[in-house]
Design a protein around this motif. Structure first.
Motif, PDB file in Angstrom:
ATOM      1  N   PRO A  30      10.789   4.362  13.978  1.00 25.69           N
ATOM      2  CA  PRO A  30       9.977   3.146  14.128  1.00 25.69           C
ATOM      3  C   PRO A  30      10.746   1.892  13.709  1.00 25.69           C
ATOM      4  CG  PRO A  30       8.749   4.867  13.003  1.00 25.69           C
ATOM      5  CD  PRO A  30      10.167   5.340  13.087  1.00 25.69           C
ATOM      6  N   GLN A  31      10.517   0.818  14.438  1.00 27.19           N
ATOM      7  CA  GLN A  31      11.193  -0.446  14.180  1.00 27.19           C
ATOM      8  C   GLN A  31      10.168  -1.569  14.294  1.00 27.19           C
ATOM      9  OE1 GLN A  31      14.277  -1.008  17.104  1.00 27.19           O
ATOM     10  NE2 GLN A  31      14.342  -3.205  16.783  1.00 27.19           N
ATOM     11  N   LEU A  32      10.094  -2.438  13.292  1.00 29.84           N
ATOM     12  CA  LEU A  32       9.181  -3.577  13.322  1.00 29.84           C
ATOM     13  C   LEU A  32       9.752  -4.655  14.237  1.00 29.84           C
ATOM     14  CD1 LEU A  32       6.546  -4.713  12.160  1.00 29.84           C
ATOM     15  CD2 LEU A  32       7.915  -5.780  10.374  1.00 29.84           C
ATOM     16  N   VAL A  33       8.944  -5.127  15.196  1.00 34.69           N
ATOM     17  CA  VAL A  33       9.355  -6.173  16.133  1.00 34.69           C
ATOM     18  C   VAL A  33       8.221  -7.185  16.255  1.00 34.69           C
ATOM     19  CG1 VAL A  33      10.887  -4.653  17.450  1.00 34.69           C
ATOM     20  CG2 VAL A  33       8.510  -4.918  18.167  1.00 34.69           C
ATOM     21  N   ARG A  34       8.520  -8.322  16.867  1.00 35.00           N
ATOM     22  CA  ARG A  34       7.504  -9.321  17.186  1.00 35.00           C
ATOM     23  C   ARG A  34       7.278  -9.293  18.688  1.00 35.00           C
ATOM     24  NH1 ARG A  34       4.304 -11.764  13.634  1.00 35.00           N
ATOM     25  NH2 ARG A  34       4.449 -13.772  14.645  1.00 35.00           N
ATOM     26  N   VAL A  35       6.013  -9.398  19.101  1.00 32.95           N
ATOM     27  CA  VAL A  35       5.673  -9.370  20.527  1.00 32.95           C
ATOM     28  C   VAL A  35       4.694 -10.491  20.846  1.00 32.95           C
ATOM     29  CG1 VAL A  35       6.041  -6.877  20.714  1.00 32.95           C
ATOM     30  CG2 VAL A  35       3.742  -7.740  20.249  1.00 32.95           C
ATOM     31  N   VAL A  36       4.725 -10.920  22.094  1.00 33.31           N
ATOM     32  CA  VAL A  36       3.748 -11.862  22.627  1.00 33.31           C
ATOM     33  C   VAL A  36       2.935 -11.091  23.650  1.00 33.31           C
ATOM     34  CG1 VAL A  36       3.397 -13.977  23.961  1.00 33.31           C
ATOM     35  CG2 VAL A  36       5.219 -13.868  22.236  1.00 33.31           C
ATOM     36  N   SER A  37       1.628 -11.011  23.430  1.00 31.38           N
ATOM     37  CA  SER A  37       0.759 -10.239  24.318  1.00 31.38           C
ATOM     38  C   SER A  37       0.367 -11.045  25.541  1.00 31.38           C
ATOM     39  CB  SER A  37      -0.515  -9.821  23.586  1.00 31.38           C
ATOM     40  OG  SER A  37      -0.204  -8.927  22.568  1.00 31.38           O
ATOM     41  N   ARG A  38       0.211 -10.318  26.648  1.00 32.41           N
ATOM     42  CA  ARG A  38      -0.300 -10.884  27.900  1.00 32.41           C
ATOM     43  C   ARG A  38      -1.330  -9.894  28.411  1.00 32.41           C
ATOM     44  NH1 ARG A  38       4.192 -12.930  31.839  1.00 32.41           N
ATOM     45  NH2 ARG A  38       5.684 -13.894  30.440  1.00 32.41           N
ATOM     46  N   ARG A  39      -2.553 -10.056  28.044  1.00 29.37           N
ATOM     47  CA  ARG A  39      -3.598  -9.129  28.492  1.00 29.37           C
ATOM     48  C   ARG A  39      -4.369  -9.747  29.637  1.00 29.37           C
ATOM     49  NH1 ARG A  39      -5.474  -4.997  24.300  1.00 29.37           N
ATOM     50  NH2 ARG A  39      -3.756  -4.999  22.844  1.00 29.37           N
ATOM     51  N   ALA A  40      -3.668 -10.024  30.693  1.00 24.18           N
ATOM     52  CA  ALA A  40      -4.293 -10.661  31.853  1.00 24.18           C
ATOM     53  C   ALA A  40      -4.876  -9.608  32.779  1.00 24.18           C
ATOM     54  CB  ALA A  40      -3.257 -11.482  32.602  1.00 24.18           C
TER      55      ALA A  40
END
Length: 103
Positions: A30-40
Motif C-alpha cells: 500500500p502507498q498513500l497518494v493524493r487523488v482528485v475525484s471525478r464522479r461524473a
C-alpha cells in the motif's frame, strides 16, 4: 513547466479538491497518494437508445503512481475500487486519469 508543476502541487494539496487515497499495485504494498475525484455521470449512445451510467474516475499524479494497471486497487475513504481499462495520461504526461469499479 515549473509553473505547471507548482500549480499541480497546489491543486493536489488543496483539501477542497483532492483527498488521500491508498494505492495498491497488484501484488505490491500500500502507498498513500493524493487523488482528485471525478464522479461524473456518463451518457452513452447505443443505436437509438441513450444509456446513463454512474462513473468513478480519478486523477493521480504520475510522480506518485508511475505505472497504474488494470486490476490495481484504490481505497478512498473506506471504499475499495479496482482500476478498469487502461489508464490515460494527460498531454503533459503528468497526470493519470483512471476509471474505477467497486472492488
Amino acid at each position: 513547466m515549473i509553473a505547471l508543476n507548482a500549480a499541480l502541487d497546489a491543486l493536489f494539496a488543496d483539501s477542497n479538491i483532492a483527498r488521500d487515497a491508498v494505492y495498491i499495485a497488484e501484488g505490491g504494498i500500500p502507498q498513500l497518494v493524493r487523488v482528485v475525484s471525478r464522479r461524473a455521470d456518463e451518457v452513452t449512445g447505443f443505436g437509438d437508445a441513450r444509456l446513463w451510467s454512474e462513473t468513478t474516475r480519478i486523477d493521480m499524479r504520475l510522480a506518485e503512481v508511475p505505472e497504474p494497471r488494470p486490476g490495481d486497487r484504490i481505497e478512498i475513504e473506506g471504499e475499495a475500487f479496482l482500476i478498469q481499462g487502461e489508464p490515460v495520461r494527460n498531454s503533459e504526461r503528468l497526470i493519470w486519469t483512471v476509471d474505477l469499479r467497486p472492488a
